[in-house]
Design an enzyme around this catalytic site. Sequence first.
Site: not given
Lengths: 459, 96
Positions: A385-387, A426
Amino acid sequence: MSRVQAIELVYLFCAVCFIVALKGLSSPRSARLGNIIGAVGMTVAVGATFATPGLHRIGLIVVALVIGTAVGVPAARAVKMTAVPQMVAAFNGVGGGAAALVSLAEFDRGHASFGTAAAVLFSTLVGAVSFTGSAITFAKLQELMTGRPIVLPRQREINAALAVTALALVVWGLSDRSVTAAVLLALVAGVLGVLFVLPVGGADVPVVISLLNSFTGLAVAATGAALRTTLLIVAGTLVGASGTLLTRMMSQAMGRPLSSTLFGALTATASAAAAGPDDGADRSVRTGTVDDVAVLLAYAHRVVVVPGYGLAVAQAQHTIRELADLLESRGVEVVYGIHPVAGRMPGHMNVLLAEANVPYEQLREMDDVNPQFPLTDVVLVVGANDVVNPAARDSPGSPIYGMPILNVDEAKAVVFLKRSMRPGFAGIDNALLYDPKTTMLFGDAKDTLTSLVSAVKTA
Amino acid sequence: MTETTLGLFTIFVLSVFVGFEVISKVSSVLHTPLMSGANAIHGVILIGSIVILGTGHGAVQGVLGFVAVVLATVNAVGGFVVTDRMLEMFKGRARK
């Protein structure tokens, strides 16, 4: 066997062609063949119609056929692929117009029974709505007018008044067999068609085209009832029924019920209707089915898999490899885009995929894979997700701003395999999840991938 | 209700069910081609238009019939051609 009976038999063959055609069009493997079978059925039907006893004005008929072909074929050939929906809308509109005209002409012959009169008036009403409604969808998509919803002041009252007028005209036509009533009905229905489509926003227009398409089908079926032509009834009803179902499916694929697509702008408060495309209503998430995604993958040229922590949690590394191998065997180019901090430690993904014997050549570092995303058809994000969160690149206020990411939002389509809508490690919301080109597949990565493997096999 | 009317009504009801059955499961990438193909199929109003033009009498029916044949031909022919163009993209991509 009389000539009329022979024609009826040929028409039966054509009806079967149309059924087989629709069936074929429902699957990517047989779609093209299905379309050709439909075209064959149409050609045979037209040929048989020339054998109708007492047919005159043959020359005029041929001239009209030639003109229609000379208009239709170049238009269909020249249209850009991006402009296809409005082309379909245009073709649908002229079909609806033809149905209304045929009905009016049949009425003009006189001696209509009650049933015939009812069929004629229905076909006139629906055909005219389809004609003008399609014209407005065409104008919206072709950007001849604004794509935003347009709601007239007091539109609900106007609509109601028009509907009552139409009903009165139908009663008049039924009781007097009055051609004037039918002509007036066509005009009122035309205005209704315009008002029906105006409040629909640009993005929802394809759903309306599909609905108008099924309307035209029903108009054709009613014309068939008036003319006592079985083939028209069968083909028109087929399109009417399948079109209604298809409209619902399209609406569901966009994540909204059909009623809100059609009447959302009418029922919503004025402020919501006037709001721009960035308001909350448009932050709908599109949930796909395994079959949708399987077809998307199987017919892609190039797929990039972006693995994340979710892949490790689900222990799905063997299954993702199985899916990749299957796609490769179908001629799809598959690579893995590895973000340096994907997972919970650097190199986590490399280790995981190495365990599943994923060929080393298929693993790409972030800097190598990023320039290739614009050329990528589908990105399959498995438990990451965050990446891939564009906020890291675009939103200076975001806590992860400045973190290098995989630019998966540049690909043509993105599929997220996630357990839920929860933000990633995050704790930051990811706008990409709400992007129109994003499809969500919720569930455990391993279960979803296993279903995908079997779905790709049959795609 | 006459026997013919009853027969036509039977055909109508059965066709509704066939229409629902035949496309019960369609992948979303095929929604547009399917819509377009169905759109071409209702171009079959062409045969009704031909009958009206070919068996009608007088100028009004002649003009209505003529325009209907032109419009229906555009619907049918254009519909099949544009559907075929859409479906070209499925050709060969799977087997490279």
